[in-house]
Write a protein that holds these residues in place. Structure first.
Motif, short mmCIF file in Angstrom:
data_model
loop_
_atom_site.label_atom_id
_atom_site.label_comp_id
_atom_site.label_asym_id
_atom_site.label_seq_id
_atom_site.Cartn_x
_atom_site.Cartn_y
_atom_site.Cartn_z
N ARG A 195 3.44 1.23 9.90
CA ARG A 195 3.06 -0.17 10.12
C ARG A 195 4.09 -1.12 9.52
O ARG A 195 4.47 -2.13 10.12
CB ARG A 195 1.68 -0.45 9.51
N ALA A 196 4.52 -0.79 8.31
CA ALA A 196 5.49 -1.64 7.64
C ALA A 196 6.79 -1.71 8.43
O ALA A 196 7.38 -2.79 8.61
CB ALA A 196 5.76 -1.11 6.22
N LEU A 197 7.26 -0.56 8.93
CA LEU A 197 8.53 -0.53 9.67
C LEU A 197 8.38 -1.15 11.05
O LEU A 197 9.36 -1.65 11.62
CB LEU A 197 9.03 0.91 9.78
N GLU A 255 1.65 7.81 5.73
CA GLU A 255 2.41 7.77 6.98
C GLU A 255 2.01 6.56 7.83
O GLU A 255 2.85 5.86 8.38
CB GLU A 255 2.19 9.06 7.77
N ARG A 256 0.69 6.32 7.91
CA ARG A 256 0.19 5.19 8.71
C ARG A 256 0.73 3.85 8.17
O ARG A 256 1.21 3.01 8.94
CB ARG A 256 -1.33 5.21 8.70
N ILE A 284 0.83 -1.21 0.00
CA ILE A 284 0.00 0.00 0.00
C ILE A 284 0.87 1.25 0.00
O ILE A 284 0.58 2.23 -0.71
CB ILE A 284 -0.95 0.00 1.22
N THR A 285 1.95 1.23 0.78
CA THR A 285 2.88 2.38 0.78
C THR A 285 3.45 2.62 -0.61
O THR A 285 3.47 3.75 -1.10
CB THR A 285 4.03 2.12 1.77
N ILE A 336 2.17 19.09 4.58
CA ILE A 336 1.03 19.70 5.27
C ILE A 336 0.38 18.71 6.24
O ILE A 336 -0.06 19.08 7.32
CB ILE A 336 0.01 20.23 4.24
N THR A 337 0.35 17.42 5.86
CA THR A 337 -0.32 16.42 6.71
C THR A 337 0.51 16.06 7.94
O THR A 337 0.00 15.38 8.84
CB THR A 337 -0.59 15.13 5.91
N THR A 338 1.78 16.47 7.99
CA THR A 338 2.60 16.13 9.15
C THR A 338 2.45 17.12 10.30
O THR A 338 3.01 16.90 11.38
CB THR A 338 4.10 16.06 8.75
N VAL A 339 1.70 18.20 10.09
CA VAL A 339 1.49 19.18 11.16
C VAL A 339 0.58 18.57 12.23
O VAL A 339 -0.45 17.94 11.92
CB VAL A 339 0.86 20.47 10.61
#
Length: 503
Positions: free
Chosen positions: A454-456, A449-450, A145-146, A177-180
């Motif tokens: 999860r993968a890591l 990011e999610r 998915i990533t 922007i989504t990391t804020v």
């Protein structure tokens, strides 16, 4: 299959839901009829009204706007020679000459019925291929998915009108922007000590600001040109139904081919109605026995343009529902409606929310029927709507956008977010930076990011992304997309230099 389809039919057949589809279709046609307003703008304005609705009602309303908007662009294209939406550009090629030859009703009627058939065929494609792709993607784990999201972002950026580097930077800005706000481990990022930023930016104000605000400002800049080219248009249009049926009887193969092209192109991330428009028009001309008549008011061109245009609707839902990857900006907003109601698009949606999936199918079909009825009955009024001046339209739409942003959380900060990102979007537009990659970055950023985390967490070794076949394939496709875009840009630049030297 039959059971949940019947349940979906029962829910969408509810008078209240049918009324919402009708309202959505009408608003979409109005939005598509006004040059410069676009389908996306219409969807953004209606989006906030879905907050208080149940998922079926909210999605039905948005689908109505979606179907109506794609078909509405034909009105100004035929009457004014100005496409109401970018996805109806090729409609002008034959629709406007036909109107100039004294047959505006014939051009509009052909386009409206072609839009209807295009939508119906695309729903068939969606019903058949959607579950197949969802079933295949059930094997996807966080690594796949990533990699798929990375591929989607590079593909969109690579198709940004030749501006590859700017497209990639815009996508990266959207992800930033989504990391804020808080991350998965409750750590604050990029809040700068400003408490309203703790929860991050809401998707809706960012989308409205970046796209709608910049679009409206560009429309205002074009006011002087609009006044200079303004003309009196005869809006007394009569539809010759018998002539239209005769025209369409000879366009069966053209309609089917163009609709399938629209469905296929709509299913590809980052393409949409404009690309489908040009491809189907080109193919219709190549397969025609009279290619020299294209551009002079031939029905074949209108049918190819409008059937492919609306067929994008069904095709665009395939990656959105099956993979959770929106194919274009309207689909990104549609995905936002589902997320707003706690529904995550993707392969599990077909198992966990089969009735909602069925409701989407039925809403598309009902929307197509309502669209063609409204278009044929009210065509004279829609022709008048296309003449609304921008100096009246822009303030009204800005006010609606601000109200919608405030209604999300009853938070004044969201209005400031809207106007702040509106300025950013306008400056990016002035710098010729494509805005679609930025918006898709904002929509897909949290999921990327999610899935990456999860993968890591499952395997901290980054090489796992390359040792798993599907994730490696998607990453290879992402690299290939960038390389292909670089080569294509170089070829375009060489051609432009050659033309300049010849001049």
């Amino acid at each position: 299959m039959a059971d949940f389809f019947l349940q979906a039919l029962n829910q969408v057949g509810n008078p209240a839901v049918l009324a919402l589809i009708t309202i959505g279709v009408m608003f979409g046609i109005v939005g598509g009829s006004i040059p410069g307003f676009t389908v996306t703008m219409a969807i953004l304005v209606v989006f906030p009204f879905t907050f208080a609705m149940d998922p079926v009602s909210g999605v039905a309303l948005m689908i109505g706007v979606f179907v109506g908007g794609y078909s509405g662009g034909i009105v100004s294209g035929v009457m004014l020679g100005i496409p109401g939406t970018p996805s109806s550009i090729t409609t002008v090629y034959d629709g406007y000459p036909m109107a100039q030859n004294g047959e505006p009703g014939r051009a509009l009627g052909i386009g409206m019925l072609a839009s209807f058939f295009g939508t119906v065929i695309s729903v068939g494609v969606l019903v058949f291929f959607g579950p197949l792709i969802a079933g295949f993607s059930m094997n996807f784990r966080p690594w796949e998915i990533t990699a798929l999201i990375v591929f989607a972002l590079t593909l969109v950026a690579g198709l940004s009108n030749g501006a590859l580097l700017k497209g990639l930077l815009a996508a990266a800005l959207g992800l930033l922007i989504t990391t804020v706000g808080y991350d998965r481990n409750s750590n604050l990022r990029f809040d700068f000590g400003f408490e309203p930023l703790n929860s991050g930016f809401e998707i809706l104000p960012v989308m409205i600001g970046v796209f709608a605000f910049s679009q409206l400002m560009s429309n205002l800049e074009q006011l002087s040109d609009e006044r200079a080219t303004s003309q009196r248009v005869d809006t007394k249009v009569a539809i010759p139904y018998r002539q239209i049926l005769v025209d369409l009887a000879g366009q069966k193969l053209n309609t089917l081919r163009s609709s399938l092209i629209g469905s296929l192109v709509g299913a590809l991330p980052g393409t949409g109605g404009t690309v489908a428009n040009f491809i189907s028009y080109d193919q219709a001309k190549k397969f025609s026995r009279h290619p020299e008549r294209f551009g002079k008011g031939i029905p074949d061109g209108i049918v190819a343009s409008e059937s492919s245009n609306n067929a994008v609707a069904g095709g665009a839902f395939i990656p959105t529902l099956a993979l959770g990857i929106p194919g274009d900006l309207p689909m990104a907003i549609m995905m936002g409606v589902l997320i707003l109601h706690g529904i995550t698009p993707g392969p599990l949606m077909f198992e966990q929310n089969p009735i909602l999936v069925g409701a989407i199918y039925v809403s598309l079909l009902f929307g197509a029927v309502i669209m063609v009825i409204c278009q044929l009955m009210l065509v004279r009024w829609f022709a008048k709507i296309s003449l609304i001046p921008q100096q009246i339209l822009v303030p009204v739409v800005l006010m609606l956008c601000a109200i919608g942003a405030y209604a999300l959380n009853n938070n004044l900060f969201d209005i400031w977010v809207l106007f702040g990102f509106g300025i950013v979007g306008y400056l990016l537009w002035k710098a010729a930076v494509p805005l679609t990659p930025l918006i898709l970055g904002v929509v897909l950023g949290n999921n990327l990011e999610r899935q990456l985390f999860r993968a890591l967490e499952l395997d901290s070794n980054w090489l796992t992304f390359l040792t798993r076949p599907l994730s490696a394939l998607f990453l290879a496709l992402a690299v290939a997309s960038v390389v292909f875009s670089i080569l294509q840009n170089r070829k375009i630049n060489r051609n432009l230099k050659a033309q300049g030297s010849d001049a």
